[in-house]
Scaffold this motif. Structure first.
Motif, short mmCIF file in Angstrom:
data_model
loop_
_atom_site.label_atom_id
_atom_site.label_comp_id
_atom_site.label_asym_id
_atom_site.label_seq_id
_atom_site.Cartn_x
_atom_site.Cartn_y
_atom_site.Cartn_z
N ASP A 78 0.87 -1.17 0.00
CA ASP A 78 0.00 0.00 0.00
C ASP A 78 0.90 1.22 0.00
O ASP A 78 1.39 1.65 1.05
CB ASP A 78 -0.91 -0.02 1.23
N PHE A 79 1.14 1.78 -1.20
CA PHE A 79 2.10 2.87 -1.31
C PHE A 79 1.60 4.16 -0.66
O PHE A 79 2.38 5.07 -0.40
CB PHE A 79 2.45 3.11 -2.78
N SER A 80 0.29 4.24 -0.36
CA SER A 80 -0.23 5.42 0.33
C SER A 80 0.10 5.36 1.82
O SER A 80 0.01 6.36 2.53
CB SER A 80 -1.75 5.52 0.14
N LYS A 81 0.47 4.16 2.30
CA LYS A 81 0.86 3.98 3.70
C LYS A 81 2.20 3.24 3.75
O LYS A 81 2.37 2.29 4.51
CB LYS A 81 -0.21 3.18 4.45
N TYR A 82 3.13 3.70 2.94
CA TYR A 82 4.39 2.97 2.76
C TYR A 82 5.18 2.86 4.06
O TYR A 82 5.68 1.78 4.39
CB TYR A 82 5.23 3.64 1.67
N GLU A 83 5.28 3.95 4.80
CA GLU A 83 6.05 3.92 6.05
C GLU A 83 5.44 2.92 7.03
O GLU A 83 6.15 2.12 7.64
CB GLU A 83 6.11 5.31 6.67
N THR A 174 1.36 -0.57 -12.79
CA THR A 174 0.94 0.77 -12.38
C THR A 174 1.20 1.78 -13.48
O THR A 174 0.34 2.62 -13.78
CB THR A 174 1.70 1.19 -11.10
N LEU A 175 2.36 1.71 -14.12
CA LEU A 175 2.68 2.64 -15.20
C LEU A 175 1.76 2.44 -16.40
O LEU A 175 1.34 3.41 -17.04
CB LEU A 175 4.15 2.46 -15.63
N VAL A 176 1.43 1.19 -16.69
CA VAL A 176 0.51 0.91 -17.80
C VAL A 176 -0.88 1.50 -17.50
O VAL A 176 -1.51 2.12 -18.37
CB VAL A 176 0.41 -0.61 -18.05
N LYS A 177 -1.34 1.35 -16.27
CA LYS A 177 -2.64 1.89 -15.88
C LYS A 177 -2.64 3.41 -15.95
O LYS A 177 -3.62 4.04 -16.39
CB LYS A 177 -3.01 1.42 -14.48
N ILE A 178 -1.56 4.03 -15.49
CA ILE A 178 -1.47 5.49 -15.53
C ILE A 178 -1.50 5.98 -16.98
O ILE A 178 -2.22 6.93 -17.33
CB ILE A 178 -0.20 5.98 -14.83
N ALA A 179 -0.74 5.31 -17.84
CA ALA A 179 -0.71 5.70 -19.25
C ALA A 179 -2.07 5.52 -19.90
O ALA A 179 -2.53 6.37 -20.68
CB ALA A 179 0.35 4.88 -19.99
N GLY A 180 -2.73 4.43 -19.59
CA GLY A 180 -4.06 4.18 -20.15
C GLY A 180 -5.08 5.20 -19.67
O GLY A 180 -5.94 5.65 -20.43
N GLU A 255 1.63 15.26 -11.00
CA GLU A 255 0.39 15.48 -11.73
C GLU A 255 0.08 14.29 -12.63
O GLU A 255 -1.08 13.94 -12.85
CB GLU A 255 0.47 16.76 -12.56
N GLN A 256 1.12 13.66 -13.18
CA GLN A 256 0.95 12.51 -14.06
C GLN A 256 0.93 11.20 -13.28
O GLN A 256 0.11 10.32 -13.55
CB GLN A 256 2.08 12.47 -15.09
N PHE A 257 1.84 11.09 -12.30
CA PHE A 257 2.06 9.80 -11.65
C PHE A 257 1.54 9.72 -10.22
O PHE A 257 1.59 8.64 -9.62
CB PHE A 257 3.56 9.48 -11.65
N GLY A 258 1.05 10.82 -9.66
CA GLY A 258 0.58 10.79 -8.29
C GLY A 258 1.69 10.42 -7.33
O GLY A 258 2.85 10.79 -7.52
N GLY A 259 1.36 9.64 -6.30
CA GLY A 259 2.36 9.21 -5.33
C GLY A 259 3.42 8.30 -5.90
O GLY A 259 4.50 8.13 -5.31
N PHE A 260 3.14 7.74 -7.07
CA PHE A 260 4.11 6.84 -7.71
C PHE A 260 5.32 7.60 -8.26
O PHE A 260 6.34 7.00 -8.58
CB PHE A 260 3.42 6.06 -8.82
#
Length: 298
Positions: A78-83, A174-180, A255-260
């Motif tokens: 869960d990259f939103s709660k990575y720590e 994740t990158l494929v989903k962002i691009a799509g 703006e493109q990738f968010g937290g990623f």
């Protein structure tokens, strides 16, 4: 060898377990749900299921103590709660290591490759240089390897950000989903940043080798390709999805990738020369860019 495996139903775990069974080991697998247990049981016959999560420390301690070795693959992605995820992982790790103290049994930790100073070639015995969120898993790895002085054959396998293959739930997907979703495949600034890469099945073979032959206190690199340019990754995703490939300014990456954006902006070349020489590991699977075109389509 009776091997306790966490994360056995995961993307890498489902490659590790068949390798262990093929080598004649008995697998005891942690499963957080009936669905996970069913998935694990499909990997081979005779697998023993232990119900629980990596937050059930008493379950982990008991299973580790009853095993001849441990491979710890479980992690909350869960990259939103990575720590928070990293600290949960650390508690689980220490619980299992303490259960093995004084036994000289093997313990294999899953760690990350991107722990070296920018512009340097990362080698297994190199000095780590981390900052921010990347420090958390690196510090946990240091704790693991210190158990070589506490009677555990403690080792670590460092995975690159792009562990790739069919069914990948992580970075490349994740990158494929962002691009799509955005209608464009982006890279940051000039796209000269590189990611090391390994195919999932090659990584599975390495975990088995480290369990069997790894040297106490050593880190190993699951790296087949030392560095693939993120511009080339973006270009291949653009080719796959038939969308434009564009440069995104570093200041606008979120703006493109968010937290990623944090993960996509980090990288560096990483070698597996010592790993290959010491363990006889030879990656044989498909390359990252070919894999994207072959296995990441809709």
């Amino acid at each position: 060898m009776k091997v306790f495996v966490t994360g056995a139903s995961g993307f890498v775990g489902t490659a590790v377990v068949p390798e262990l069974l093929k080598a004649g080991h008995k697998v005891v697998a942690l499963a957080r749900s009936d669905e996970a247990a069913l998935k694990i049981n499909k990997l081979g016959s005779g697998i023993e299921i232990v119900k629980g999560t990596i937050q059930d420390l008493d379950v982990l301690e008991k299973a580790a103590a009853a095993s001849d070795g441990v491979i710890h693959l479980g992690f909350i992605h869960d990259f939103s709660k990575y720590e928070e995820s990293c600290l949960i992982d650390r508690k689980a790790t220490v619980a299992m290591l303490d259960a093995l103290k004084g036994t000289n049994k093997p313990y294999v930790q899953t760690s990350v490759c991107l722990v070296f100073a920018p512009g340097t070639l990362g080698i297994e015995t190199g000095v780590k240089h981390t900052s921010g969120a990347g420090t958390l898993r690196s510090d946990t790895e240091d704790i693991v390897l210190s158990y070589k002085d506490k009677g555990v054959r403690a080792t670590s396998v460092r995975l690159p950000p792009s562990v790739h293959g069919k069914g990948d739930p992580n970075f490349i997907t994740t990158l494929v989903k962002i691009a799509g979703g955005t209608g464009k495949s982006g890279y940051i600034d000039a796209g000269a940043n590189v990611w090391p890469a390994v195919a999932r099945l090659d990584a599975g073979r390495l975990f088995k080798l480290v369990l069997e032959k790894g040297h106490a206190g050593s880190a190993y690199h699951a790296v087949a390709e030392e560095g693939v340019k993120t511009k080339d990754i973006a270009g291949t995703i653009g080719q796959l999805l038939k969308v434009p490939v564009v440069s995104i300014e570093g200041t606008k990456a979120s703006e493109q990738f968010g937290g990623f954006a944090f993960f996509y902006s980090h990288g560096g070349q990483v070698s597996s020369k010592i790993t290959r020489e010491q363990l006889g590991w030879q990656p044989t699977e498909i390359s990252l860019l070919d894999d994207i075109l072959t296995n990441y389509g809709a």
